[in-house]
Design an enzyme around this catalytic site. Sequence first.
Site, short mmCIF file in Angstrom:
data_model
loop_
_atom_site.label_atom_id
_atom_site.label_comp_id
_atom_site.label_asym_id
_atom_site.label_seq_id
_atom_site.Cartn_x
_atom_site.Cartn_y
_atom_site.Cartn_z
N ASP A 1 0.86 -1.06 0.08
CA ASP A 1 -0.16 -0.02 -0.01
C ASP A 1 0.90 1.30 -0.06
O ASP A 1 1.99 1.10 -0.14
CB ASP A 1 -1.09 -0.06 1.37
N HIS B 1 -2.77 3.23 -4.62
CA HIS B 1 -2.38 2.88 -3.28
C HIS B 1 -0.92 2.32 -3.79
O HIS B 1 -0.37 1.35 -3.23
CB HIS B 1 -3.09 1.86 -2.58
N GLU C 1 -9.73 2.84 -5.19
CA GLU C 1 -9.71 4.35 -4.58
C GLU C 1 -8.52 4.98 -5.70
O GLU C 1 -7.51 5.39 -5.09
CB GLU C 1 -9.16 4.46 -3.07
C1 ACM Z 1 -10.75 -0.37 0.98
O1 ACM Z 1 -11.32 -0.17 1.92
N1 ACM Z 1 -10.18 0.78 0.44
C2 ACM Z 1 -11.07 -1.56 0.09
#
Ligand code: ACM
Length: 521
Positions: A190, A262, A325
């Site tokens: 991440d 991410h 995201e």
């Molecule tokens: C997430 O909680 N962004 C998958």
Amino acid sequence: MALGMKTLLSLLLSVTSMIVMGQSVIPKVRLHEVSGENILFGSIELYKTPDKNSFQTEEFQKYWSFLSSEIQKNIPPKKGKKIKIILSLGYLPTEAYNIKSNGNNIVISASSYSGFYYGISTLIQLLETQHSNPNYKLSSNLNIYDAPEFYYRGMHLDVSRHFFPTDSILTYIDMLARYKYNKFHWHLTDDQGWRLEIKKYPLLTQIGSKRSETMSGKNFKPYKGDGIPVSGFYTQNDVRKVVEYARIRNIEVIPEIEMPGHARAAIAAYPFLSCNKDTLPVPTTWGVFDDVYCINENTFDFMFDILEEVMNIFPSRLIHIGGDEVVKTRWNNCKICNKTKTIYQLKNSHELQSYFIQKIDSFIHVHNRIMIGWDEILEGGLAENAWVMSWRGTKGGIDAAKQKHNVVMTPGTHCYFDHYQGPQKNEPLAIGGYTPIEKVYNFKIIPSELNSNEKQFIQGAQGNVWTEYIPTFSHVQYMTLPRMVALSEVLWGTNVDYIDFLSRLEHHKTFFKQQGWNYRK
Ligand code: ACM
Ligand code: ZN
């Protein structure tokens, strides 16, 4: 909240019946019949049925000693007669098992290793309430039939925001195994840390696994850091150890390599992967970031190299690629990304995301694996073979099931164990939300919007543990125990009586104490 009088009475009755029956198994078994006299015994020895040729497979040879050692460890021998547990191959669904006793011995039938493992696990839970008795006691006419309702019974752990050493991961596997979870979703990369050794790209861990500090509390603005560096990663040998430890406990380890967002830790190590190619640090705050992977051939080569190494060390059928995201700011303004859009006739950055995910899906598919991603992978058209993990509520899961894609439900409302589990003033700082254990226990995995054909695509559910505000493994245990215990019964499909569950949970809290596992009281 105070329990009502009726609830209290029911709780007392359940506790009494639990002591009488010695039955506190979680997840609750599907069918449990007892009658007849008790068999009293002091120890158990494992035997195979006469058709033992069927047990000569490599799998059984390898796991036989493990099953015996589990029994030795968890059903410590006492004085008294030794009885046999006979393992017998039978026609049962995978993971199902039957336990029968006849006065002299106990027969466990199953069609696969996982069924035998679960049969023995249940027996261990049945007998562990009797550790302080002079003998073990089981009905001479016991009949248990048990099988899970859902194929995918998962727990997730984010090791990027905070790092937990391999030994903690093994303890996490122990926690999952006890409650008959069969999938461990390991969130390895991440923005705030890349935690997996990749031989071809050493800077991912040399640079990407380290950050200078972490934001204190929620001091986003003005920013305040704690001054404590965070680092750590798993070698490929660590991974092999975890995968095998999990496998023997009927748990498949599913790696997650986040893309195309991410990605800041990877970009810190290899700036060529981003649109702007700036040298950026591994971030010390939380949230989503503008800098994501630039969509071009160099990025694909990098991702394919990484996935090759990942698939070499993780034998799982599913490979998780994140996909959530993804901020589109850079892609909208990047010459290279815009060139990719022109070449492949993509109308906008949503279609660019879909193009990226579909190409990754094809790569994983030709390696005989299945891609799974967060529900944003539905954007701009879902990749052909993909499974969807529905986290932004249930809508993504419903849409995917209607498109005949397999789904794992992990809605934030019921499955995010980084949320508060009690009144905020009494709890350690958490990301937000409110998900008390009773809400978890009452989770309906299959959305009512789906018809009977569509329902079959709901493969199960998963509890997610994001660790922005969970810096230690003891805190991970606090957030998951006992909520993951409640979810295990939902996944097994025997979650009918919350009060009865609470009474059975009492014994499990004693067990957590004995193990040194932290839990919410
Ligand atoms: C997430 O909680 N962004 C998958
Ligand atoms: Zn770009």
